[in-house]
Design a protein around this motif. Structure first.
Motif, short mmCIF file in Angstrom:
data_model
loop_
_atom_site.label_atom_id
_atom_site.label_comp_id
_atom_site.label_asym_id
_atom_site.label_seq_id
_atom_site.Cartn_x
_atom_site.Cartn_y
_atom_site.Cartn_z
N GLY A 283 0.78 -1.23 0.00
CA GLY A 283 0.00 0.00 0.00
C GLY A 283 0.81 1.28 0.00
O GLY A 283 0.24 2.37 0.08
N SER A 284 2.13 1.19 -0.09
CA SER A 284 2.96 2.39 -0.08
C SER A 284 2.72 3.22 -1.35
O SER A 284 2.50 2.67 -2.43
N ARG A 285 2.76 4.54 -1.18
CA ARG A 285 2.65 5.46 -2.29
C ARG A 285 3.71 6.54 -2.11
O ARG A 285 3.94 7.03 -1.01
N PHE A 286 4.35 6.92 -3.21
CA PHE A 286 5.40 7.93 -3.16
C PHE A 286 5.09 9.04 -4.16
O PHE A 286 4.69 8.78 -5.29
N GLY A 287 5.26 10.28 -3.71
CA GLY A 287 5.16 11.43 -4.60
C GLY A 287 6.57 11.85 -5.00
O GLY A 287 7.43 12.06 -4.15
N VAL A 288 6.80 11.96 -6.30
CA VAL A 288 8.15 12.23 -6.80
C VAL A 288 8.11 13.39 -7.79
O VAL A 288 7.23 13.47 -8.65
N LEU B 123 -2.64 17.24 -4.63
CA LEU B 123 -1.50 18.05 -5.03
C LEU B 123 -1.92 19.27 -5.85
O LEU B 123 -1.42 20.37 -5.61
N ALA B 124 -2.82 19.10 -6.80
CA ALA B 124 -3.24 20.22 -7.64
C ALA B 124 -3.83 21.37 -6.82
O ALA B 124 -3.45 22.53 -7.03
N PRO B 125 -4.76 21.11 -5.86
CA PRO B 125 -5.25 22.22 -5.02
C PRO B 125 -4.15 22.84 -4.17
O PRO B 125 -4.12 24.06 -3.97
N ALA B 126 -3.23 22.01 -3.65
CA ALA B 126 -2.15 22.53 -2.81
C ALA B 126 -1.23 23.45 -3.61
O ALA B 126 -0.67 24.40 -3.05
N TRP B 127 -1.09 23.17 -4.88
CA TRP B 127 -0.25 24.00 -5.74
C TRP B 127 -1.03 25.14 -6.42
O TRP B 127 -0.48 25.87 -7.23
N ASN B 128 -2.31 25.27 -6.09
CA ASN B 128 -3.15 26.32 -6.67
C ASN B 128 -3.19 26.27 -8.20
O ASN B 128 -3.07 27.31 -8.88
N MET B 129 -3.36 25.08 -8.73
CA MET B 129 -3.43 24.94 -10.17
C MET B 129 -4.67 25.66 -10.72
O MET B 129 -5.75 25.57 -10.14
N ALA B 130 -4.51 26.34 -11.84
CA ALA B 130 -5.63 27.05 -12.45
C ALA B 130 -6.58 26.11 -13.17
O ALA B 130 -7.73 26.46 -13.43
N GLY B 131 -6.12 24.92 -13.50
CA GLY B 131 -6.96 23.96 -14.18
C GLY B 131 -6.32 22.58 -14.16
O GLY B 131 -5.13 22.43 -13.87
N LEU B 132 -7.11 21.57 -14.46
CA LEU B 132 -6.64 20.18 -14.43
C LEU B 132 -7.22 19.44 -15.62
O LEU B 132 -8.41 19.52 -15.90
N ARG B 133 -6.36 18.71 -16.33
CA ARG B 133 -6.79 17.89 -17.45
C ARG B 133 -6.15 16.52 -17.37
O ARG B 133 -5.12 16.35 -16.71
N GLU B 134 -6.75 15.55 -18.06
CA GLU B 134 -6.21 14.20 -18.07
C GLU B 134 -5.77 13.82 -19.48
O GLU B 134 -6.29 14.34 -20.46
N ALA B 135 -4.81 12.92 -19.54
CA ALA B 135 -4.30 12.43 -20.82
C ALA B 135 -3.97 10.95 -20.68
O ALA B 135 -3.91 10.41 -19.56
N ALA B 136 -3.76 10.29 -21.80
CA ALA B 136 -3.31 8.90 -21.77
C ALA B 136 -1.86 8.85 -21.32
O ALA B 136 -1.08 9.78 -21.56
#
Length: 274
Positions: free
Chosen positions: A141-146, A188-201
């Motif tokens: 169950g470990s998760r790492f942010g890199v 992470l996106a809210p913590a970094w104050n991202m103006a928008g979020l999109r997904e890609a393959a």
């Protein structure tokens, strides 16, 4: 990986498939056709592609004896490379000269933050990994942010440590692999104050680059072509003394010539996005 265009002005990408598996003459003909059609060609590719692809591209460039073909292989994760390629496609529609456009890639790398959420860092060799992180990789169950670029960072997701993001307005692109995690987009996106979020393959080379297929890759970027245009057109320029085209900096990415010592730049750089 060719990301979909964000507007109808973005120049379409031409994808060179199976370069390491096709006959040399097919590769040469494909690139020659692009040169005849467009005049200049910039090939953007990841350093995670097979070594045979890199050798083939250099061989094609040599056989064509062309100073209109530039090879750009940034040391970024695959999603970051895909983002840069799309930004260059956006700028190609803005009337920027080929030399300036081809040499804009290294400048634009300063404005992307590239990282991933991983289930394991045992096979990660692109970012320094301590013994404790290696040991925790064996825990279920470990998760790492890199973060791989602009500066290496590594934390365990769920702990007190945080990742440092860009200090200017950006959007985030997320590409999900075989890992169930919404941490990049939801936390992470809210913590970094991202103006928008999109997904890609997820790019095909991502698993090899990060050392695992159980990942979620992310990259922050500047989406506005006007901001990109201002960054590139305000950068320091020089004229290549060999082939005569305008370039950013002192090195020509088409003919590989370097400006002689003592040459004066045409313009000074302004590197802060609006």
């Amino acid at each position: 990986m060719a990301l979909p265009a964000q507007d109808d002005r973005t120049v379409p990408a031409a994808v060179l498939n199976d370069l390491d598996r096709q006959p040399m003459e097919h590769s040469v003909d494909a690139v020659r056709t692009l040169l005849d059609r467009h005049g200049h060609v910039i090939v953007v590719y990841s350093d995670a592609v097979p070594a045979a692809v890199n050798r083939r591209l250099h061989a094609v460039r040599s056989l064509l004896e062309s100073d209109r073909l530039a090879l750009f292989r940034p040391e970024l994760p695959p999603l970051g490379v895909a983002v840069l390629a799309r930004q260059l496609r956006q700028l190609a529609a803005c009337g920027i000269s080929p030399g300036v456009l081809a040499s804009a890639g290294p400048l634009l790398t300063h404005y992307v933050h590239c990282g991933a959420v991983l289930n394991s860092v045992i096979r990660l060799d692109r970012v320094p990994v301590g013994l404790k992180a290696h040991a925790k990789s064996w825990m279920p169950g470990s998760r790492f942010g890199v973060i791989a670029h602009p500066a290496p960072q590594l934390i365990r997701v769920g702990g007190e440590a945080t990742l440092t993001g860009p200090d200017f307005g950006s959007w985030m692109l997320v590409a999900k692999g075989r890992l169930e995690s919404d941490w990049a987009g939801a936390t992470l996106a809210p913590a970094w104050n991202m103006a928008g979020l999109r997904e890609a393959a997820l790019p095909a080379e991502s698993a090899a680059w990060w050392g695992t297929g159980k990942l979620v890759e992310f990259c922050t970027y500047l989406p506005d072509p006007l901001v990109l245009y201002q960054l590139v057109t305000s950068a320091r320029r020089s004229v290549c003394h060999w082939c005569g085209i305008d370039v950013i900096g002192d090195h020509c990415v088409f003919c590989s010539a370097t400006a002689p010592a003592g040459d004066e730049p045409v313009r000074e750089a302004h590197t802060s996005p609006e």
